[in-house]
Design an enzyme around this catalytic site. Structure first.
Site, mmCIF file in Angstrom:
data_model
loop_
_atom_site.group_PDB
_atom_site.id
_atom_site.type_symbol
_atom_site.label_atom_id
_atom_site.label_comp_id
_atom_site.label_asym_id
_atom_site.label_seq_id
_atom_site.Cartn_x
_atom_site.Cartn_y
_atom_site.Cartn_z
ATOM 1 N N ARG A 1 -1.545 15.043 0.196
ATOM 2 C CA ARG A 1 -0.625 14.555 0.532
ATOM 3 C C ARG A 1 0.500 15.240 -0.135
ATOM 4 O O ARG A 1 1.014 14.655 0.971
ATOM 5 C CB ARG A 1 -1.200 12.913 -0.803
ATOM 6 N N ASN B 1 -5.815 4.895 4.104
ATOM 7 C CA ASN B 1 -5.582 5.075 4.741
ATOM 8 C C ASN B 1 -5.195 6.177 5.433
ATOM 9 O O ASN B 1 -5.632 6.877 5.263
ATOM 10 C CB ASN B 1 -3.310 5.189 4.363
ATOM 11 N N CYS C 1 -4.762 -3.561 3.279
ATOM 12 C CA CYS C 1 -2.737 -2.648 2.785
ATOM 13 C C CYS C 1 -2.563 -4.146 2.245
ATOM 14 O O CYS C 1 -2.276 -5.532 2.531
ATOM 15 C CB CYS C 1 -2.127 -3.008 4.113
ATOM 16 N N HIS D 1 1.271 -0.643 8.534
ATOM 17 C CA HIS D 1 3.020 0.027 8.590
ATOM 18 C C HIS D 1 3.895 -0.008 9.604
ATOM 19 O O HIS D 1 4.790 0.792 9.402
ATOM 20 C CB HIS D 1 2.846 1.344 7.815
ATOM 21 N N TYR E 1 8.374 -0.407 5.300
ATOM 22 C CA TYR E 1 7.906 0.786 5.688
ATOM 23 C C TYR E 1 8.600 1.177 6.606
ATOM 24 O O TYR E 1 9.035 2.367 7.782
ATOM 25 C CB TYR E 1 6.245 1.638 6.397
#
Lengths: 363, 363, 363, 363
Positions: free
Chosen positions: B91, B145, B166, B196, B240
């Site tokens: 990540r 995700n 989510c 998102h 987001y």
């Protein structure tokens, strides 16, 4: 939650004790302050209102009768419409005249249903406009047939929050539950169509698909649909579809029958009104069950409860299509499962209709 | 209802105590028989599993840890996937590399999100195929995700019953409820979009539309969105969306920030794992709240409960589109309100997207 | 342009001289090198081929007859299919059997049409597969009924470039032009539907809408459609629609008629074949006009010319729907105006069907 | 066919000699009786009108100049609109102001195009309303930019028969033909999009798909599009797409350029007007080609001819969408191939947009 005022337009109907019985059964969960029965027929209003008042006495809900629509509607939280323009005599004509022309006579479909719509829509629009003025926050629960067309007229031509209700869906759930010998709460339907022109595409029992099993359950059908047709559809039809698919057979039945449904009900209603006048009667009589409209009060009161309490439960109702059934225009009213909350009915996405029924539904 | 077996793939996650805490809070309503934590990282599994076991001790639920996916999955009723392929180090790269090219670095959107999808989809498909073999009746609750893409891959390429989850929707409800100073249960959302990339088109409080009022509630936004944009949309954006609409601003923030989110979380996680090892700790530590994923466990356990108990409640989840959003293909996975029953998620009809967001969503 | 090879499958048909006549009339504009007549019936092939050869002699086009499909197809530029599986005897059954069950007997619609489709589709797919092998560049012009269904089968199950042709559209233009006493080239149709289930929604004469005027032109209709229905539709129906809308009337006609159409045509064909054998005959006999299929050759040859010369003209043909008629699936074959170029037929956007015909068409 | 009256609104444009040249070239096929040039700028009208009159002298067409719109429009058969509200000075601002905000400055797209639309739409609606009154049978051929938006405004708010025209499609055909070294008539495009936001999805040469070959033809692109993007699209973009896809690059070019396009054109126009005043000049000067709008007159005159003569040819024009591009609302104006007849433009069914461009087009 503040106690509710409920106005019943067409409150002199012999159905009314059924509806009142529903409010009594759900009273603990859904407190009602007052019920206003409005009707143009003072005689029926007195008789039916008398029984209703005796029934409601034990829970202390106020029952008012009036011929003045404005009095009934003013500040109402819910308006239930169950009137019949022209009364049972007009229905008798709707059912009788088509037979002379070799066409099925039926209250809500075909030329009879269309005649009924023509004479009922203007009256319902007047009522809806009164609701808009006198009770702008109210929800109008329409039980007047043809329920889909009436609801569509109101939603297209007024700003009233209307939901159309029919007891076909609740009865379908109960009939299926009986056939499977389970509690109705375990049954879930993927239901689609228009009022009186609808199918359960899929039936689940505890989440398991039991549609195919049901279609073979002869007991469910009383011979009303041919097994071949049921297999082709692969869906559970509502009772009224026999008027569309076994037309010749139904026509013959009607032409050979001793009397039309309306003629029969005129006799039942006379007897009911006689019973209702008994000052010792303070509950709905058993005979009322033969009148039709079974579980009507359960459907109506549970719907009112869902809205009033913002419960967001799924009910199968007549609601503006939007994009629920893409085969029909957005402004149509369709009969589908919808989430019922205080903000209104929110239909589930039904998707394209199966080819086997598409032509019939969009015609 | 028979007690449930729950398998958690990626069970060594520092999130796990949050999830376990959820199962404990709902235990009376939703009895669990056993929880299997599966992970490839034995060290984390030991530490996290140890805490989870101490937490569950007081309600008597069995906690098993294993590196063997088959053991975890076999006969499970629910499979929760919360893994991270490549761990926090990957990540960190997703968030860092794009910055070198003048593009926002973000875990679930843009090139970072796409890189994450590319390395995660194959692993998730392997897991889903195992579920299909070893627990064909199980529901897979995906929290990995990018949740929408992963769920779509599973639904398109396997026969597993998957729902993507989510915590954005549940947090949006809670944030709005806080701003209005009311209980979250009184809030209802007309929510639409992709994971998102979503908006609440309308917000109701007790059935009343409060969207316009909310859009003016500066406190809600912490300056994340320009008032002009909010007025133009007339909808409540999820957090987001700032990555999509205030791109230059966010990029500058990221480029000037001391560390990426992943770099920060690596420190938090190290500290969390240190805390978890305390043999006297038997509840989730407060620090966990800073980890993100707030109310994740509430969303997940309430979703599991709705399925297991066939509750037919509305949850906002990632679900196959069908005809819910007609602007997108039927096989897409979208994030919308859906009725959750034992037969699966049934999305509500969302209808056409507003022109102001249509291009962004269908791109 | 290199001279073309045309293969006619079912070349022993009594129609063939009509088609040959068309190639002769257009010869200067559309040079043909050779015509191959293929049939399974050697007797007919000899008789029909003999006449065709005498007709073509004056322009020097080579005429070959063969029972070998491969020989006919090999390297063909255009393949015209006009066969009849089971011959006229099978058609007689299609028209006769339904009458015994109180249903209209018709070659291309209802149970007769469906029976014809069932026995014809497999044969046509075999032919199409041969075309795909032996003449992969060829265009297949299908005139075999039911033309829409056959063309759809070919387009769905093979890679052959097929266009379905029917003489209903060209005849509708000519009939309208006659009624208005103008040249057909001045008429433009907004035509929509399926083969034999189609309407001209609007008719223009020199760009002016003359639809309403036409609907009142009694002479056009020969009493085949009730004036009320024409007013309701507001569209010009094709002849075959009487089978769908005046069912009882047509059924009565058929049941009381002296013979079915096929029975009548069997007599006509016998006479035609007798005439064709006359070694002095070198043009199509007038009797052929009573056979039906008027202007078939004009439609077919003009279509072939439009493709061969990349003319990008509008013809009304049976073509894959795509998005032309959004009420029907993309893979359906519909009968609509299409731009005909060498790259294929490109249908015009027809848009949603009028509500008055939608149900009938999508059923 | 009766000789036509053509009105040119904005007839003082330096383009006019190009248009007049077109009418001269096609005069034998399309006889014109008179051309009215209308403009608010008397000086330009005199200069441009003088040249036009000298050009038309040899074919005997009457040329009238007027500042009176009513005189020009009265009884016209075709109205060509090619005006520029605010003149070249306004365009210079449209192209210059955005640059100060770090955004591309362009006449027909982005903020410049939007500013142009805002000041042009009201003027064009006034003109269209005059057409509706004074020449109700006329066709309005709009060449005023942004051509799609202007045409949409006219079609939504007046009853005028309008078609929007742009020289991008005709130039695309010619550029492709040049690259392939063939005659343009052999090229056929499957073209889709909005004005200045359009692609040829497929390109055929004599019916053969040559799209892939073209995309690799570097010469076609002058480096305007990256090869990667072209491969991803798999479609031939129109020139204006570089403003949408290579934004940073174009912005840099503009910011570093010596002058904007309008500033350059102001110089060209001054020189053109100087040339036009030469009383010996009676044809369009070569310098006009650098003005842009190449083949504008060919496109316009061929379109007028197709309508006037009911030719039913395919032209790529800006037309009301209807169901041609189902991704956009029916009332949008789109740029697609349409059959042009006297009854109007009939767009071909374009079907759903490819995912790679859908978001950009529907935004």
């Amino acid at each position: 939650m503040k106690p509710l005022k409920v106005a019943v337009i067409g409150g002199g109907s012999t159905y009314t004790p059924e509806l009142v019985d529903g409010f009594i059964r759900y009273y603990e969960e859904l407190p009602i302050e007052s019920i206003y029965l409005q009707d143009t027929d003072t005689n029926r209003l007195e008789i039916v209102g008398g029984l209703a008042r005796r029934m409601l006495a034990r829970i202390g809900v106020r029952l008012c009768t009036t011929t003045d629509r404005a009095e009934a509607l003013h500040g109402a939280d819910f308006v239930v419409t169950q009137l019949r323009v022209g009364g049972m005599a007009a229905r008798a004509l709707d059912e009788r005249i088509p037979l002379d022309y070799g066409v099925i006579g039926q209250e809500t479909t075909g030329p009879g249903g269309f005649a009924k719509a023509l004479r009922t829509v203007p009256v319902m629009l007047e009522i809806a406009r009164d609701v808009s003025q006198l009770a702008p926050q109210a929800w109008l629960i329409n039980f007047t047939n043809p329920s889909g067309l009436i609801t569509e007229a109101i939603l297209r031509h007024t700003d009233v929050k209307a939901v159309g209700l029919c007891n076909v869906p609740i009865n379908m759930v109960r009939t299926i539950a009986q056939a499977l010998e389970v509690d109705p709460s375990r049954i879930e339907l993927d239901y689609v169509g228009l009022n009186h022109l609808s199918w359960a595409r899929r039936v689940w029992l505890d989440g398991e698909d039991v549609t195919a099993r049901l279609l073979e359950t002869a007991a469910l059908w009383h011979g009303e649909f041919s097994p071949t047709l049921l297999q082709q559809w692969g869906m559970v039809p509502n009772y009224y579809l026999r008027y569309f698919v076994h037309t010749n057979h139904v026509l013959e039945e009607q032409q050979n029958g001793p009397q039309t449904r309306a003629e029969y009900l005129q006799e039942v209603e006379a007897e009911l009104l006689r019973l209702y006048q008994d000052p010792n009667l303070n509950e709905k009589p058993t005979l009322l069950e033969t009148r039709g409209g079974a579980f009507y009060s359960t459907a109506a009161v549970e719907l009112i409860r869902a809205i009033a309490q913002d419960r967001r439960e799924v009910h199968i109702v007549n609601v503006q299509n939007g994009s629920a059934m893409p085969d029909l225009p957005p402004e149509s009213v369709v009969e589908v499962p919808a989430v019922i909350s205080k903000s209104g009915p929110h239909p589930l996405a039904a998707g394209p209709l199966p080819a086997s029924i598409r032509g019939l539904v969009v015609s």
